[in-house]
Structures are given as C-alpha cells and as structure tokens.
Enzyme design. Structure first.
Site, mmCIF file in Angstrom:
data_model
loop_
_atom_site.group_PDB
_atom_site.id
_atom_site.type_symbol
_atom_site.label_atom_id
_atom_site.label_comp_id
_atom_site.label_asym_id
_atom_site.label_seq_id
_atom_site.Cartn_x
_atom_site.Cartn_y
_atom_site.Cartn_z
ATOM 1 C CG HIS A 29 4.893 -1.269 6.368
ATOM 2 N ND1 HIS A 29 6.224 -1.419 6.684
ATOM 3 C CD2 HIS A 29 4.439 -2.525 6.124
ATOM 4 C CE1 HIS A 29 6.562 -2.694 6.638
ATOM 5 N NE2 HIS A 29 5.505 -3.385 6.292
ATOM 6 C CB CYS A 56 10.560 -0.884 8.648
ATOM 7 S SG CYS A 56 9.475 -0.874 7.210
ATOM 8 C CB CYS A 108 8.491 2.772 5.666
ATOM 9 S SG CYS A 108 6.988 1.800 5.912
ATOM 10 C CD GLU A 154 6.013 4.014 8.630
ATOM 11 O OE1 GLU A 154 5.165 3.123 8.414
ATOM 12 O OE2 GLU A 154 6.946 3.877 9.445
HETATM 13 ZN ZN ZN Z 1 7.456 0.160 7.405
#
Ligand code: ZN
Length: 288
Positions: free
Chosen positions: A88, A115, A118, A90
């Site tokens: 992801h 999310c 993360c 992040e």
């Molecule tokens: Zn994420």
C-alpha cells in the site's frame, strides 16, 4: 512551472522518491500549515509511481520525516501473486523514508483514511499513535484516533521503531565473500533491517543494466502480516528512483544463516510476478 512539475524535477534529482528538506524549502513550504498543503498537493505526483496492475486504482501518499524531508509512496500490485503481496502507498512511504536514512515520520498525507492494514503497519513507527494523518477537507487527527485499542510492539515487549531501530552487525558466513556490488548493497540493507520479532534480518538489491543499484531493507510488524519483504522494498526503491524501465541485470538477496524467514525462497516464488511488473525486465541473474 506548477508545484507538481517543480517537485517532480526535485524528486528525480533526489534519486529515490524523496524531497530533501532543502527542496521542501525551495517549494516554499517548510513550516506550519504550508507543509500540510504541499503534502496534499503532492499526492497526485506520488500516485504517478503506482503500479495497480490488478485494481487499476492509483493511490499516493506523502510522509514528512523528522529531518524535514518529504517521502512519496504509491501502491504496488503484483500480477499472479496472492493479494497479500500488495504494497500500500502508506507502506511505500515508510520504505522510502527508511531508504533515505530517515529516523521518524511525523505527518502523513493521504487521499482517504488509511485502511486497517496500514494503520497497523504505521503503528510500528517510533511516533506510533502520535503520527498526524492529514486529509483534504478533514481536521488532522492522530493515528491513535484511527486505531483505538491498538496492538503493537509494546504488547510483545519490543520498544519498536521501524525507522529508528539500531543497525545490526552482520558478517558473511565463514568461507564466503561478496559476489558482487549488489550483494554488498543487499548486505548493507540487511544490517539496517527491522526484525525484532524473528531476527530474520534481510536485504535485497536490484542492479540494473546500466549499473544502478537499488537496495532496501526488510521491515517487520508486531502483527506479522503487514511486514515488507526485502524484495518488495527493493522493487519500490527501483521504481521511485525512476529507473524501473531499465533491465534488471541482477537481483541480490542477503539473509541470515538458518533464518526463520526465507527471504530468498520468497524471492524465487514471486520473482516472475515482481519482474513482470516491469514488462521488459527479466533479471538474468539471481544471487543469494
Ligand atoms: Zn492500506
């Protein structure tokens, strides 16, 4: 020239998805609310590096390091791989920050709330719940606000700090010596890896046909799943260097003898997918 175009030039000059503090100052936003505005403005630039081959959904993230430098992140999806190999945006910010020698993240700008995966990964930073999450048209809140009742390093008696953890002193197994500059770079990255839960220190390096070497470190998480493998991190480093279009001449993976996590085997299992991401790139040599 727009802020994004100017920032794009500065990122390319920095060789690795980051804007050094001087570059941030050059963009006129090195303090106060200006930095948050700039971070939000740079989200589309960060997303340009994404490789969403499965979802088609480009995501960008921008982090502010303790040094005043900014780090870009984007999402990476790998064809034919299990979805849990996805990185992801992040997470990519943290990989780039680690590669840039950053010791902490203070703020993170994203286009939507991180999310759960993360949130867990970011809780491994030194800042833990104090990390500022910056969203457009939304008051800035702390990571702790998004992750109440967090499970983290402290629950496993680990101090934590995926960016600030001490370097590990590693040496080659008796009788072996570095086979290439790529192996040496991977070894150096392995020494900077963060593996407080398994001690499976590891690093990987991608050497391109023109001799560029992009190395990155393994990053673990208290909850295990959001961990980043050395090879995932090296793919991110090569991509943000702007040189992912080159042929990968060599991929090097360094890990500890009798490692609880076999980074090299993982690299073998997924290498076709990782390399397929770059279409023309077919590593000629894998060195372990
Ligand atoms: Zn994420």
């Amino acid at each position: 020239m727009s802020v994004i175009d100017k920032a794009r030039d500065l990122v390319e000059a920095s060789d690795g998805g980051r804007l050094p503090a001087e570059a941030v100052a050059e963009l006129g936003a090195d303090s106060g609310a200006g930095i948050e505005r700039l971070m939000l403005d740079l989200l589309p630039l960060a997303a340009e590096f994404s490789m969403p081959v499965l979802s088609g959904f480009q995501v960008g993230a921008v982090g502010l390091g303790s040094s005043g430098a900014l780090y870009l992140g984007a999402n990476f999806e790998f064809p034919s791989c299990p979805l849990n190999q996805t990185v992801h945006a992040e997470q990519a910010v943290v990989v780039n920050a680690k590669g840039g020698g950053e010791t902490g993240l203070e703020r993170l700008a994203v286009s939507a709330p991180p999310c759960g995966y993360c949130r867990q990964f970011l809780y491994e930073l030194d800042s833990k719940g104090d990390l500022d999450i910056i969203l457009a048209n939304t008051p800035t809140k702390k990571l702790a606000d998004y992750l109440p009742g967090a499970f983290g390093p402290g629950d496993l008696n680990v101090k934590g700090g995926s960016l600030s953890g001490p370097r590990v002193s590693l040496k080659y197994v008796d009788g072996t010596s570095p086979k290439s500059q790529g192996v040496e770079a991977a070894m150096k990255a392995a020494g900077g890896s963060y593996a407080p839960y398994t001690s499976a220190y590891g690093g990987a390096a991608i050497t391109t046909s023109s001799g560029g070497i992009y190395a990155a470190s393994y990053i673990e998480n208290a909850a295990f799943n959001p961990s980043i493998s050395p090879m995932q991190a090296a793919v991110i480093a090569a991509t943000f260097s702007g040189n992912s279009a080159e042929v990968f001449a060599e991929v090097s993976v360094v890990q500890c003898e009798d490692s609880k996590v076999d980074h090299a085997k993982a690299c073998c299992i997924y290498r076709r997918s990782w390399c397929a991401l770059f279409r023309k790139n077919r590593p000629k040599n894998f060195v372990y």
